[in-house]
Design an enzyme around this catalytic site. Sequence first.
Site, short mmCIF file in Angstrom:
data_model
loop_
_atom_site.label_atom_id
_atom_site.label_comp_id
_atom_site.label_asym_id
_atom_site.label_seq_id
_atom_site.Cartn_x
_atom_site.Cartn_y
_atom_site.Cartn_z
N SER A 134 55.14 98.40 -54.08
CA SER A 134 53.93 99.49 -54.49
C SER A 134 55.24 100.51 -53.57
CB SER A 134 52.77 99.69 -54.19
OG SER A 134 51.75 100.51 -53.83
N TYR A 147 45.22 95.78 -49.90
CA TYR A 147 46.09 95.84 -50.95
C TYR A 147 48.01 96.59 -49.76
CZ TYR A 147 48.41 98.04 -54.58
OH TYR A 147 50.04 98.93 -55.83
#
Length: 245
Positions: A134, A147
Amino acid sequence: MRLKGRKVLITGAASGIGKATAEIFASEGAAVAAVDKTWAGAPDAEGGAQRYTCDLTKESEVGTTVEAAIRDLGGLDGVVNCAGISLRKSIEDTTSEEWNQVIGVNLSGPFLVCRAAVAALKASGKATIVNVCSGASFRPSYNFSAYCASKGGLLMLTRSLAFDFTQHGIRVNAVCPGVIDTPMIERAVARSPDPQASIARFKSNASARYGKPEEIARVILFLSSDDSSFVTGSAYGADGGSAFH
């Protein structure tokens, strides 16, 4: 047919990037083992992909699933770790259970899959692993500590495995998407107290739009094919220009 004859396991294959990757890989000639926690509501498998149900946070399930995929496919030439979950919460409000779940799916899951698959990948002699990381692997986002930690760890796991496995003919790379139009983003918008503000924030990149799952799948295809034969330990950004916006 850039993947003709190759046997690839893909996690998170019921929706989003994983589903698009399974479809494109099958169209490029790969035999696909499609893995997800649930297939409820998922469309029929494309290209004859074989489906497996597995909770990636459970070590025994991962081992059994990877073993079954290797047996059913007759070996393994590639792994794509697409499965992932998100959590937007301050660290004060994040429970230990929530933290462990995010780390379990996003970081421990790929570790368990790679560990279970590595013997078969070594036997292939020309194998690939692609981890879906990501933009959060590089830079923090507000109230996304779990996250960001999981995706930052996944990027370092990618580079560490690339270093370890080069001698065995296994290339390991990461793709780092921006915001992609997937069910995970739909759920994030729906949970937001101001959905329109969330959409504007998510589209805050030079391209001013969401990415499409198939756009990320094609980067994964490149990293899994001979087109990237001299690429290992790399992190490919596919974020519509978020990195310089």
